[in-house]
Enzyme design. Structure first.
Site, mmCIF file in Angstrom:
data_model
loop_
_atom_site.group_PDB
_atom_site.id
_atom_site.type_symbol
_atom_site.label_atom_id
_atom_site.label_comp_id
_atom_site.label_asym_id
_atom_site.label_seq_id
_atom_site.Cartn_x
_atom_site.Cartn_y
_atom_site.Cartn_z
ATOM 1 N N HIS A 168 0.815 -1.219 0.000
ATOM 2 C CA HIS A 168 0.000 0.000 0.000
ATOM 3 C C HIS A 168 0.849 1.269 0.000
ATOM 4 C CE1 HIS A 168 -3.652 2.186 0.156
ATOM 5 N NE2 HIS A 168 -4.366 1.271 0.781
ATOM 6 N N ASP A 401 -9.291 -7.801 -18.435
ATOM 7 C CA ASP A 401 -9.343 -8.851 -19.461
ATOM 8 C C ASP A 401 -7.966 -9.013 -20.097
ATOM 9 O OD1 ASP A 401 -9.847 -10.580 -21.527
ATOM 10 O OD2 ASP A 401 -11.394 -9.375 -22.490
#
Length: 457
Positions: A168, A401
């Site tokens: 993070h 994708d």
């Protein structure tokens, strides 16, 4: 479900192309980054259907995934770095190139009797079933910790899982998903093409304003908290008591259910003269909040409930920070509500109104108000066991994708590391729906499920 096992086939270190322009060796952390310095990675698993044999995948798909990752790292070069202190300014943390200038990519093969489809279900699954699919940020030989790690696990003739772990301190969720979608686009389209490529990331930390010296104020606060209130030593573990196993499940709200909640918030707020911020995020968060409270049963003794989530500041700063800024640009948002109000008949509306008020309070230019005390405030409410939220439907994780089609399932498994955290994302099956990911011991998860379904009925 039988225990998942994986066989590691290869460990690859993927670097940007050799002809890449040199990376600035001293990108400073901002005060937004500094807040995450001592935390850990955000971990997601993307499951795709792919009816390839291992040999077919390794010979055809893997080269495309690695070459496209290399091209992507040319854009997102900061992920090949580690955090250190500046040689000239020891108080200034910087992102510095690692000795390998690469990201570790583990290639593994699923090696157990568990059916791939069982991992795609929304029903409770033992979290330990998913652990072998999560890439680990292992320390390098020089003692530094990498900012990112990846793993591709092959399920022969059924599918693949792409695991992403990004510390993070490097970036927030918005930037992390930007990286994943850029990699997917490069893989799917055989490189970056101007008409389809995601926006180039911006690494320049100077776009983050710090007129009040918040970096050094935050650093001073972190050091004061560490020196003045050292944590008590942990009690010795009771080896006779085994901690309960954690289970992960997904709960969905349809668009129609969300719209019904939103209309209720707007109508209630209007009747009481309150300007409410009603969104899919607020009502879904409120509903999850209430279900978590209800599933505590007799253990719920507090009168005030707390909720903690992060708000993207990119469009709220002056001047606004570009949407493609790669780094952290989040502030905590604190919500309090009376438990009795949340558990009442109009509990979802009451919770959503409380959440909406906290968000609207950021619209008057005060997004950085009290920033030097954010960490102290977070630590002060932790004993109250706040619910916290990871992810957001606006990140569109189901649009990723790589050429295998959209994911069949996306899991944010790192929520298990912070008790009381749920994840939010859009659903992969219905436009406008929301998925809520929850990790709890089995008995509490069963109560959560009952409360979730009972509330909708």
């Amino acid at each position: 479900m039988a225990s998942i096992k994986v066989k590691v086939l290869d460990k690859i270190h993927v670097s940007p192309p050799a002809n890449s322009s040199s990376f600035n060796p001293a990108v400073p952390l901002t005060f937004f980054d500094l807040a995450w310095l001592h935390t850990g990675p955000v971990e997601r698993l993307f499951f795709f259907s792919s009816h390839q044999s291992p040999s077919h995948f390794l010979s055809l798909s893997l080269p495309s995934l690695t070459s496209s990752l290399s091209l992507t790292l040319q854009r997102f070069h900061l992920l090949t770095c580690h955090v250190t202190t500046s040689p000239s300014h020891p108080a200034q943390y910087i992102f510095s190139p690692s000795t390998t200038n690469s990201i570790a990519l583990t290639v593994a093969q699923f090696d157990s009797t568990t059916n791939f489809q069982q991992l795609l279900t929304s029903h409770p699954r033992d979290l330990s079933q998913l652990d072998p699919l999560v890439p680990q940020l292992c320390k390098s030989n020089d003692g530094t910790t990498p900012l990112a790690a990846l793993q591709i696990t092959i399920f022969p003739n059924e599918g693949i899982c792409i695991g992403v772990s990004i510390h993070h301190v490097a970036c927030d969720d918005s930037a992390s998903i930007h990286f994943v979608k850029s990699w997917a686009a490069a893989c799917r389209d055989n490189g970056f093409h101007s008409e389809s490529a995601p926006l180039l990331p911006i690494h320049d930390r100077s776009v983050i304003p710090d007129p009040n010296g918040l970096y050094f104020k935050s650093l001073s606060e972190m050091r004061d908290l560490a020196s003045n209130a050292p944590p008590p030593p942990p009690p010795p573990p009771d080896l006779s008591v085994k901690p309960p196993a954690l289970f992960m499940a997904t709960f969905s709200l349809s668009r129609e259910q969300i719209d019904r909640f939103k209309h209720g918030v707007v109508d209630t707020a209007a009747s009481s003269g309150v300007l409410a911020h009603s969104s899919s995020f607020t009502v879904a968060s409120a509903y999850a909040w209430i279900c978590l409270l209800k599933c505590q049963g007799e253990k719920l003794t507090k009168e005030t409930a707390h909720l903690l989530f992060s708000v993207d500041c990119r469009g709220r700063l002056t001047p606004p920070v570009p949407v493609q800024y790669f780094g952290n640009c989040l502030r905590p948002c604190f919500v309090e509500a009376n438990v009795e109000d949340l558990l009442s008949k109009n509990g979802v509306i009451n919770g959503a109104v409380a959440i909406g008020k906290s968000i609207k309070g950021l619209e008057n230019g005060g997004v950085l108000d009290g920033a030097e005390d954010w960490l102290k405030k977070i630590l002060s409410i932790l004993p109250n066991q706040p619910m916290s939220i990871g992810g957001s439907p606006r990140f569109r994780v189901y649009d990723v994708d790589f050429g295998f089609g959209k994911p069949k399932k996306v899991e944010m498994v790192s929520i298990a590391k912070t008790p009381g955290t749920v994840s939010l994302s859009e659903t992969g099956t219905e436009e406008g729906g929301i998925e809520i990911g929850v990790v709890l011991p089995r008995n509490e998860l069963e109560r959560f499920s009952f409360c979730f379904l009972d509330g909708l009925n």
